[in-house]
Design an enzyme around this catalytic site. Structure first.
Site, mmCIF file in Angstrom:
data_model
loop_
_atom_site.group_PDB
_atom_site.id
_atom_site.type_symbol
_atom_site.label_atom_id
_atom_site.label_comp_id
_atom_site.label_asym_id
_atom_site.label_seq_id
_atom_site.Cartn_x
_atom_site.Cartn_y
_atom_site.Cartn_z
ATOM 1 N N SER A 50 0.837 -1.207 0.000
ATOM 2 C CA SER A 50 0.000 0.000 0.000
ATOM 3 C C SER A 50 0.868 1.252 0.000
ATOM 4 C CB SER A 50 -0.925 0.006 1.227
ATOM 5 O OG SER A 50 -0.182 -0.209 2.413
ATOM 6 N N LYS A 118 4.644 -11.336 3.314
ATOM 7 C CA LYS A 118 3.207 -11.550 3.080
ATOM 8 C C LYS A 118 2.968 -11.638 1.585
ATOM 9 C CE LYS A 118 -0.132 -8.261 3.649
ATOM 10 N NZ LYS A 118 -0.672 -8.179 2.265
ATOM 11 N N GLU A 120 -0.419 -12.300 -1.426
ATOM 12 C CA GLU A 120 -1.872 -12.334 -1.617
ATOM 13 C C GLU A 120 -2.297 -13.601 -2.341
ATOM 14 O OE1 GLU A 120 -3.343 -8.753 -3.468
ATOM 15 O OE2 GLU A 120 -2.351 -7.461 -1.996
ATOM 16 N N GLU A 187 -9.234 -9.299 4.360
ATOM 17 C CA GLU A 187 -9.508 -7.901 3.999
ATOM 18 C C GLU A 187 -10.921 -7.755 3.435
ATOM 19 O OE1 GLU A 187 -6.497 -5.744 1.847
ATOM 20 O OE2 GLU A 187 -7.825 -4.015 1.568
HETATM 21 O O1 KIV Z 1 -0.421 -3.389 1.701
HETATM 22 C C1 KIV Z 1 -1.049 -3.316 2.761
HETATM 23 O O2 KIV Z 1 -1.029 -2.295 3.478
HETATM 24 C C2 KIV Z 1 -1.838 -4.468 3.176
HETATM 25 C C3 KIV Z 1 -2.780 -4.277 4.310
HETATM 26 C C4 KIV Z 1 -3.965 -3.566 3.802
HETATM 27 C C5 KIV Z 1 -3.127 -5.549 4.969
HETATM 28 O O3 KIV Z 1 -1.759 -5.494 2.575
#
Ligand code: KIV
Length: 272
Positions: A50, A118, A120, A187
């Site tokens: 993000s 992380k 997706e 989310e």
């Molecule tokens: O990129 C991000 O900030 C995220 C959060 C919204 C979980 O993946």
């Protein structure tokens, strides 16, 4: 004699062990200073992709390159001493194959020294999650609204609003847990679905726009500080930092215009 205290940093297994015990607190962080401020108060900090939208003005997370994630990951690691730091894998850096994902995730871990990554995706990423976890890279999964897929999803929309969508999302969460993910971000999910998934899987669910039914919460730090130009409807603003910045800059500009430069005169004294 100097006494040195070593602060033990939280690990991915520490986060997993919190399931059902007490709520997991987390925020995104993109730079060293805010990471240091948040560090004592959170369990983990996510260097989210993000940052492409929040810090770099992109319309989506899709243009974010891996090198940018690594640069911000290193900054956050310099600021945070206690929280687990999780770095997002950006679009295009992991989806092709488990081998591609491992190569890029290993770069992230080596160059930032973060404790986890992380990525997706649910079922479609299960093989990759297993591949990385078995080779020493803890993985946080992310299901429901996955912003890297907005072109397929048709926008940033709440998922699971109709019950016929539930089975697929529940399966996504169950499969990533079985594949070895240490936690999963849910989310933009309807509350009863988030509650059902949280009760069904053995790893913590971290909600963003998915209600208090989850095991923990994550928010984009700039959103909850009141510093983002566009804030999702579900976000409670705990500060008005954007307004405070504007007020301070307006006052500064007025002083400079009045030639009342805000610097102490003695700075310019000549020492004879
Ligand atoms: O990129 C991000 O900030 C995220 C959060 C919204 C979980 O993946």
């Amino acid at each position: 004699m100097s006494v040195q205290t070593t602060i033990k940093r939280l690990t991915a297994p520490d986060i997993t062990a919190r399931k059902g015990i007490d709520p997991i607190v987390s925020l995104t962080a993109y730079h060293a200073h805010t990471a240091a401020i948040a560090d004592p108060h959170v369990d983990f900090l996510l260097v989210g992709d993000s940052l492409g939208m929040v810090m770099h003005g992109f319309e989506s997370t899709l243009p974010v390159p891996l090198d940018l994630m690594i640069m911000h990951g290193r900054a956050v690691m310099r600021g945070a001493k206690r929280a687990l730091v999780v770095v997002d894998m950006p679009f295009g850096s992991y989806e092709e194959s488990p081998a591609q994902a491992f190569r890029n995730a290993a770069r992230v871990v080596k160059e930032t020294e973060c404790g986890a990554i992380k990525l997706e995706g649910g079922r479609r990423m299960a093989e990759t999650i297993r591949f990385l976890s078995e080779r020493g890279i803890p993985v946080m999964a992310h299901v429901g609204l996955t912003p890297q897929s907005i072109n397929v999803l048709g926008g940033f929309k709440t998922q699971g609003r109709t019950r016929d969508q539930w089975a697929a999302i529940e399966e996504d969460a169950r499969v990533v847990a079985e594949a070895g993910a240490f936690a999963v971000v849910l989310e933009a999910l309807a509350e009863p679905l988030a509650a059902k998934i949280t009760g069904e899987i053995a790893i913590p669910t971290i909600g963003i726009g998915a209600s208090a039914a989850c095991d923990g919460q994550i928010l984009v730090m700039e959103d909850m500080l009141g510093l983002s130009p566009r804030v999702p409807k579900f976000v409670k603003e705990f500060g008005a930092v954007g307004k405070a910045i504007e007020k301070a800059i307006t006052a500064y500009a007025a002083e400079v215009k009045a030639r009342n430069f805000p610097e102490p005169r003695h700075t310019y004294d000549v020492k004879d």
